[in-house]
Design a protein around this motif. Structure first.
Motif, short mmCIF file in Angstrom:
data_model
loop_
_atom_site.label_atom_id
_atom_site.label_comp_id
_atom_site.label_asym_id
_atom_site.label_seq_id
_atom_site.Cartn_x
_atom_site.Cartn_y
_atom_site.Cartn_z
N ARG A 139 0.77 -0.90 -0.16
CA ARG A 139 -0.12 0.01 0.08
C ARG A 139 0.88 1.40 -0.01
O ARG A 139 1.65 1.30 0.74
N ARG A 150 -14.15 5.97 1.11
CA ARG A 150 -12.69 5.99 1.00
C ARG A 150 -13.05 5.24 -0.54
O ARG A 150 -13.30 5.80 -1.41
N SER A 215 -8.37 -0.66 10.22
CA SER A 215 -7.33 -1.19 9.21
C SER A 215 -7.46 -2.73 8.90
O SER A 215 -7.89 -3.43 9.44
N CYS A 216 -7.85 -2.77 7.17
CA CYS A 216 -7.38 -4.26 6.84
C CYS A 216 -6.45 -4.72 6.75
O CYS A 216 -5.85 -5.80 6.98
N GLN A 217 -5.26 -3.90 6.92
CA GLN A 217 -3.56 -4.14 7.97
C GLN A 217 -4.14 -5.01 9.46
O GLN A 217 -3.26 -5.70 9.45
N GLU A 228 -8.21 0.81 3.48
CA GLU A 228 -7.02 -0.12 3.12
C GLU A 228 -6.07 1.62 3.49
O GLU A 228 -5.51 1.94 2.33
N ARG A 230 -2.81 3.39 4.18
CA ARG A 230 -0.83 2.77 5.09
C ARG A 230 -0.90 3.25 6.25
O ARG A 230 -0.75 2.56 6.81
#
Length: 361
Positions: A139, A150, A215-217, A228, A230
């Protein structure tokens, strides 16, 4: 969270106690504001008020961010450094504009073309770098997709990587120019632009923290409603530092202002907001969050278009805040009512941001 609070607190203190020292420096040098003769006559008493106060907010934001990280032992991120770089770069362009006004004692600083070239160069560097620096999840700080809450399905890279980067650079330039000039147009009354910016910056603290928690992380949170982005947590740190710096400066910038932010401040603050919108993937949401800036910019566009097409003015004077001055409203009344409008737009923007997440559950 400690870094967020630390950045806000440090920048607040630096701005609050650093501004009077800077005022003394400017007074000693004789760096005072030049006031246009064709503006409201009540502004003539402000002639000679120290300007270029935006340098304090820029310094407080950058130092607050870096010192908060140093004290908490956390690392800086590419997204945050890019936003700060955009803020500093545009602040330098604004500084040149202010310095020319002061030294030549005129209301016009940099000519239109050099000023736009300077803003464009800073925006281009930011935009190109924002598509670099992928993390372990590949990302980058920004995306070629147009974003609202988003990223949407509208991808500027539809015709290839190079074309996509070129279109993104143009899009980022438009955002940076529109936001920085919007804040610049709003900066016409004591504390108006500073307070309105504090509202929007505060909103980005909440947005960054929420995106970080969703967060998608984070494997546990991965799903259709994750973000998504960073470096959402560190972007919240930047926004917190910016919020603290604006509040500290507002203490001295509120009516009757002891110092003005000048183009040094207005261009820098607008650039920071544009950078936060791009890196948090909330580009179109900024139109709502910064609704006051949009209205004031539109008042200028409407005034110019009406006069050129019909020879008549819609408002007694543009930007909009000066129209109400000429109508007879007191300056403080205008500022407070415009702050209310700015706050309502921020509340609307945050409400839509949260509602979109709820819909995805």
């Amino acid at each position: 969270m400690r870094t967020v609070l630390g950045a806000a607190g440090i920048s607040l203190l630096l701005s609050l106690f650093g501004t009077p020292l800077y005022i003394r420096f400017l007074v000693k040098r004789g760096y005072g504001q030049f006031i246009r003769d064709d503006g409201p006559t009540t502004h003539h008493t402000k002639r000679g008020t120290p300007t270029m106060g935006g340098a304090v907010m820029i310094g407080a934001t950058v130092v607050g961010y870096l010192l908060a990280h140093a004290l908490t032992g956390t690392g800086v991120t590419a997204s945050a450094l890019l936003v700060l770089g955009l803020m500093v770069g545009l602040g330098f362009v604004g500084f040149l504009d202010d310095f020319i006004k002061i030294t030549k004692q005129r209301s016009l600083g940099l000519r239109t073309v050099p000023k736009l070239v300077g803003q464009s160069l800073v925006a281009v560097v930011f935009a190109v770098l924002a598509l670099q620096f992928p993390n372990e999840a590949w990302r980058t700080p920004a995306s070629t997709k147009i974003s609202f809450i988003r990223d949407t399905n509208l991808d500027l890279a539809f015709a290839g990587t190079f074309v996509g980067m070129l279109l993104f650079v143009l899009w980022a330039q438009l955002m940076v120019a529109a936001t920085s000039n919007g804040v610049n147009l709003t900066d016409g009354l004591d504390g108006l632009a500073t307070g309105a910016t504090a509202f929007v910056a505060g909103a980005y603290v909440l947005i960054g923290l929420w995106q970080s928690n969703q967060s998608c992380q984070l494997v546990a949170q991965a799903g259709p409603n994750c973000y998504e982005v960073r470096d959402p947590r560190d972007l919240a740190v930047v926004a917190a530092a910016l919020t603290g710096a604006t509040f500290g400066f507002l203490w001295w910038n509120a009516s009757p202002a002891k110092i003005f932010m000048g183009d040094t401040g207005s261009l820098a603050l607008g650039g920071a907001l544009a950078g936060l919108a791009i890196t948090t993937r909330t580009e179109l949401l900024l139109i709502l969050l910064g609704g006051l800036f949009v209205i004031i910019t539109l008042s200028v566009l409407i005034q110019v278009a009406s006069f050129k097409l019909t020879g008549r003015r819609v408002f007694r004077m543009a930007p909009l805040q000066h129209h109400f001055e000429l109508v007879g409203w007191a300056e403080v009344t205008i500022v407070i009512r415009f702050w209310i409008i700015a706050g309502l737009f921020v509340a609307l923007g945050l409400g839509i941001f949260y509602a979109e997440w709820l819909v995805r559950l």
